[in-house]
Design an enzyme around this catalytic site. Structure first.
Site, mmCIF file in Angstrom:
data_model
loop_
_atom_site.group_PDB
_atom_site.id
_atom_site.type_symbol
_atom_site.label_atom_id
_atom_site.label_comp_id
_atom_site.label_asym_id
_atom_site.label_seq_id
_atom_site.Cartn_x
_atom_site.Cartn_y
_atom_site.Cartn_z
ATOM 1 N N ASP A 75 0.852 -1.196 0.000
ATOM 2 C CA ASP A 75 0.000 0.000 0.000
ATOM 3 C C ASP A 75 0.885 1.243 0.000
ATOM 4 O O ASP A 75 2.014 1.221 0.476
ATOM 5 C CB ASP A 75 -0.989 -0.013 1.165
ATOM 6 C CG ASP A 75 -0.381 -0.532 2.467
ATOM 7 O OD1 ASP A 75 0.842 -0.738 2.525
ATOM 8 O OD2 ASP A 75 -1.142 -0.716 3.437
ATOM 9 N N GLU B 247 -5.438 3.747 4.052
ATOM 10 C CA GLU B 247 -5.771 4.405 5.318
ATOM 11 C C GLU B 247 -7.231 4.827 5.402
ATOM 12 O O GLU B 247 -7.759 4.993 6.500
ATOM 13 C CB GLU B 247 -4.865 5.625 5.545
ATOM 14 C CG GLU B 247 -3.389 5.277 5.735
ATOM 15 C CD GLU B 247 -3.113 4.500 7.019
ATOM 16 O OE1 GLU B 247 -4.043 4.305 7.825
ATOM 17 O OE2 GLU B 247 -1.961 4.067 7.192
HETATM 18 ZN ZN LIG Z 1 -2.410 2.847 9.021
HETATM 19 ZN ZN LIG Z 2 -0.962 0.620 7.369
#
Ligand SMILES: [Zn+2]
Ligand SMILES: [Zn+2]
Length: 440
Positions: free
Chosen positions: A96, A166
């Site tokens: 990510d 997030e």
């Molecule tokens: Zn995070």
């Molecule tokens: Zn994370």
């Protein structure tokens, strides 16, 4: 399930070849100086969710140079890199990319000085406070090894850089943009996350549910306002909302099974403007955590029922019942297929040694990595594991009671990045090689 077993059997066979381990460890170690340069660059230039333009471009370029077929802009800023290498299973590795609206206070020489204005409208510093920069660097380290070792595996390798973890929307955005239709659908999906509670270079894993369903609920509680000195002429929403907050505590303690983890936290309670005015509205914001779909439903239904029940008890008229809004987009719980997880971790134990790989309790945090299995539960086996990031000296001090450990999302989170990256890269390469053995 059954169709995966031949691969798993083959995968287990590979783990009996420890000679491999040393070579891979050494090759990654040789790459570390250059990888650390990339890490420091990523760390100094974090970008908020769905704003990862520089990050995506930089890493897409690297993947192209390694020989992957690279597609950018998948799910807004996501990047999909594919390498086909003969017949065999499809393995997806994921990192990510997003940072957080946090003002960095680590004091590192390469600390972020970036600022941005998120959806809230408040300009803030931006920081890789969750360690996604270590994930991305390890991802590149893994890509380099797998591209250089094409004679050691056979199948299709799909490596994805996911935006917006997030805010829990990036994985879904990539899936909605055709991740499983425009690109090979994986048989296996693997990722790791850095961990702020155990020493750098340790690997932790939880078979079964590893992370929770995350729901956000807003309750608007109407009242009938008036003068604070004449409460009998009003219906006080502060008292009513307080009753709701207290009654909500019984959902986990009295209604949910003691053996099924659940959390209901009222994180925000707003009402009123002045000492002597009874307000006509209160607002509650609640986070709800669970593992199973049934438990999730029990909690969400219970919140609506309690809000309405308490309003009736307070004598509110039917047209002034609380309004309960359950956010439609939620982060589903993350499930590590147990047999698959044990197989991959057995492979990693052979490489890293028993002392560095341990089973750890699951947590009530959330990860939208869960979406990749949820989108095709019968086809995809998935695993996310933890790689400890706490510098050893800091960990020792904390054990001795002389220091406290910053958590993920803390402005002070400064992992021992070198160990996280080397271990994360080795873990991902190890999994890919195990899952895509050569069939010659
Ligand atoms: Zn995070
Ligand atoms: Zn994370």
């Amino acid at each position: 399930m059954t169709r995966h077993l031949p691969f798993l059997a083959a995968a287990l066979a590979v783990t009996a070849m420890p000679a491999h381990a040393d070579e891979l460890t050494q090759d990654i170690a040789a790459d570390m100086p250059a990888l650390m340069e990339l890490y420091r660059d990523l760390h100094a230039h974090p970008e908020l969710s769905f704003e990862e333009h520089r990050t995506a471009k930089l890493l897409a370029e690297r993947m192209r140079k390694l020989g992957f077929v690279v597609t950018e802009g998948v799910g807004k800023t996501g990047v999909v890199s594919v390498m086909t290498n003969g017949a065999g299973p499809t393995v997806m590795l994921r990192a990510d990319m997003d940072g957080l609206p946090v003002v960095e206070q680590t004091g590192l020489a390469f600390a972020s000085k970036q600022v941005a204005t998120p959806a809230s409208g408040v300009t803030t510093g931006v920081m890789h406070a969750c360690g996604h920069d270590t994930h991305m660097t390890a991802f590149i380290g893994a890509a380099q090894q797998l591209a250089a070792r094409k004679d050691e595996w056979q199948g299709t390798l799909v490596m994805i850089l996911q935006p917006a973890e997030e805010i829990g929307l990036g994985a879904k955005a990539m899936l909605d943009d055709g991740l499983y239709t425009r690109f090979p659908k994986p048989d296996y999906a693997v990722a790791f996350h850095d961990a702020a509670q155990f020493p750098a270079g340790m690997v932790g894993y939880s078979p079964g549910f590893a992370l929770a369903n995350v729901d956000s609920v807003d309750i608007t509680v109407p009242g009938i306002g008036g003068h604070g000195a004449y409460p009998h002429t009003t219906r006080d929403p502060v008292v009513l909302a307080s009753a709701i907050v207290m009654k909500l505590q019984t959902l986990v303690s009295r209604e949910s099974s003691p053996l099924d983890p659940a959390v209901v936290t009222v994180g925000s309670f707003h009402a009123g403007a002045k000492h002597n005015i009874i307000s006509d509205e209160a607002k509650l914001q609640i986070t709800v955590r669970s593992y199973s779909d049934a438990s999730r439903k029990l909690l969400l239904d219970g919140i609506s029922r309690i809000a309405r029940g308490e309003a009736i008890a307070a004598g509110m008229p039917e047209d002034k019942m609380p309004v309960v809004m359950i956010e439609e987009e939620y982060t589903p719980s993350t499930y590590n297929d147990p047999e698959f997880t044990e197989t991959i971790m057995a492979g990693l134990r052979t490489r890293l040694g028993d002392a560095r790989v341990m089973q750890v309790p699951s947590v009530m945090g959330g990860e939208d990595f869960s979406q990749f299995k949820r989108a095709a539960p019968d086809d995809v086996q998935s695993l996310i594991f933890w790689v400890g990031g706490v510098p050893q000296d800091l960990y020792d001090k904390a054990q001795a009671g002389e220091a406290s450990l910053p958590s993920l999302h803390s402005p002070f989170w400064a992992p021992d990045a070198e160990k996280v990256i080397a271990t994360g890269a080795e873990g991902m390469v190890s999994a890919a090689l195990q899952l895509m053995p050569t069939q010659g």
